[in-house]
Write a protein that holds these residues in place. Structure first.
Motif, PDB file in Angstrom:
ATOM      1  N   ASP A  31     -11.621  -2.531  -2.767  1.00 31.78           N
ATOM      2  CA  ASP A  31     -11.922  -1.107  -2.898  1.00 31.78           C
ATOM      3  C   ASP A  31     -10.768  -0.278  -3.449  1.00 31.78           C
ATOM      4  O   ASP A  31     -10.729   0.925  -3.276  1.00 31.78           O
ATOM      5  CB  ASP A  31     -12.380  -0.544  -1.552  1.00 31.78           C
ATOM      6  CG  ASP A  31     -11.368  -0.785  -0.444  1.00 31.78           C
ATOM      7  OD1 ASP A  31     -10.276  -1.317  -0.717  1.00 31.78           O
ATOM      8  OD2 ASP A  31     -11.677  -0.430   0.709  1.00 31.78           O
ATOM      9  N   SER A  32      -9.828  -0.939  -4.124  1.00 38.72           N
ATOM     10  CA  SER A  32      -8.735  -0.205  -4.759  1.00 38.72           C
ATOM     11  C   SER A  32      -8.215  -1.024  -5.935  1.00 38.72           C
ATOM     12  O   SER A  32      -8.364  -2.253  -5.964  1.00 38.72           O
ATOM     13  CB  SER A  32      -7.602   0.046  -3.763  1.00 38.72           C
ATOM     14  OG  SER A  32      -6.906  -1.161  -3.491  1.00 38.72           O
ATOM     15  N   THR A  34      -5.208  -1.780  -6.570  1.00 37.12           N
ATOM     16  CA  THR A  34      -4.190  -2.717  -6.067  1.00 37.12           C
ATOM     17  C   THR A  34      -4.846  -3.997  -5.568  1.00 37.12           C
ATOM     18  O   THR A  34      -4.401  -5.105  -5.906  1.00 37.12           O
ATOM     19  CB  THR A  34      -3.367  -2.069  -4.927  1.00 37.12           C
ATOM     20  OG1 THR A  34      -2.757  -0.879  -5.416  1.00 37.12           O
ATOM     21  CG2 THR A  34      -2.319  -3.019  -4.396  1.00 37.12           C
ATOM     22  N   SER A 148      -4.140   1.713 -13.719  1.00 38.18           N
ATOM     23  CA  SER A 148      -5.538   2.046 -13.456  1.00 38.18           C
ATOM     24  C   SER A 148      -5.915   3.292 -14.236  1.00 38.18           C
ATOM     25  O   SER A 148      -5.318   4.361 -14.041  1.00 38.18           O
ATOM     26  CB  SER A 148      -5.743   2.289 -11.958  1.00 38.18           C
ATOM     27  OG  SER A 148      -6.948   2.998 -11.730  1.00 38.18           O
ATOM     28  N   GLU A 151      -6.981   5.984 -11.686  1.00 31.62           N
ATOM     29  CA  GLU A 151      -5.863   6.605 -10.977  1.00 31.62           C
ATOM     30  C   GLU A 151      -5.087   7.567 -11.861  1.00 31.62           C
ATOM     31  O   GLU A 151      -4.621   8.605 -11.397  1.00 31.62           O
ATOM     32  CB  GLU A 151      -4.898   5.541 -10.436  1.00 31.62           C
ATOM     33  CG  GLU A 151      -5.381   4.843  -9.204  1.00 31.62           C
ATOM     34  CD  GLU A 151      -4.367   3.849  -8.670  1.00 31.62           C
ATOM     35  OE1 GLU A 151      -4.545   3.431  -7.520  1.00 31.62           O
ATOM     36  OE2 GLU A 151      -3.409   3.469  -9.381  1.00 31.62           O
TER      37      GLU A 151
END
Length: 184
Positions: A31-32, A34, A148, A151
Motif C-alpha cells: 500500500d505504498s 516503498t 514515485s 508522491e
C-alpha cells in the motif's frame, strides 16, 4: 504468496494467462511506493537488472495484489511498454487498479520526459476502461531508491481533467458546447 504471469496463445490464438513464477510476500498489503519497490527488488531483482524492465502490478477493488506482469524489456537506457499489452493483462486478470514500475539501470531515478508522457497517457487510457493507475514508480540506485510519480505529484488526475472540461461547458439554448478557456 503472489504469482507472476505471462501471456501465451491457446490453440485458437486467444491470449491466455500462464503462471510463470511464485513469490513469497510478507502478507502485508503493498500500500505504498516503498513497499512496492521493496517487493519488486526482492522478487524480481528490479534494482539489479542491467537493462530496463517494465512491470505492471494488478490489484482488485480492495488493493489485494492479483499478480505481477513483465510488460516490457528494453536496453540499458530505454524500454517500450505497449499500452495494449498492459491493458490486455490487466483485463484478463480482473484488475481494477494497477501500478506501473520500471527500473533505470543508470541508477538515476529522475523521470525522463518520456516517463512523464507515458504516465499522462496511461492515466487517460485507464480512465476509459475503468481501471485506476495508482502510481508509476521508477526504481534505481542501491537497495530501495525509487521515484514515485504520485508522491511527487506528477500524475495528472483524471478527475481534474473532467472538472476542467465541465467548468468550460457553455449552455446555449438546448445545445451543449464545450469550449476551451481562451487566454485574454
Amino acid at each position: 504468496m503472489v504469482k507472476k504471469y505471462g501471456i501465451e496463445m491457446d490453440a485458437l490464438k486467444h491470449p491466455l494467462m500462464v503462471e510463470e513464477d511464485t513469490y513469497e510476500t510478507s502478507g502485508k498489503p503493498l500500500d505504498s511506493p516503498t513497499k512496492i519497490a521493496e517487493f519488486l527488488n526482492a522478487s524480481v531483482g528490479l534494482n539489479r537488472k542491467a537493462e530496463e524492465y517494465v512491470y505492471m502490478l494488478a490489484f482488485d477493488t480492495k488493493c489485494n495484489l492479483l499478480g505481477i506482469f513483465e510488460v516490457g524489456h528494453g536496453t540499458a537506457n530505454q524500454c517500450i511498454a505497449n499500452t495494449r499489452e498492459i491493458f490486455m493483462r490487466a483485463l484478463l486478470c480482473g484488475a481494477v487498479k494497477i501500478v506501473i514500475a520500471h527500473n533505470h539501470p543508470s541508477l538515476d531515478i529522475q523521470p525522463s520526459k518520456e516517463d512523464i508522457s507515458v504516465t499522462d497517457r496511461m492515466i487517460k487510457l485507464t480512465g476509459l476502461v475503468g481501471i485506476t493507475l495508482l502510481d508509476h514508480i521508477i526504481i534505481g540506485g542501491n537497495n530501495i531508491e525509487y521515484f514515485s510519480m504520485r508522491e511527487k505529484k506528477l500524475m495528472r488526475h483524471e478527475r481534474e481533467c473532467y472538472e476542467q472540461d465541465y467548468n468550460n461547458l457553455k449552455f446555449e439554448g438546448s445545445v451543449m458546447v464545450a469550449e476551451k478557456e481562451r487566454s485574454r
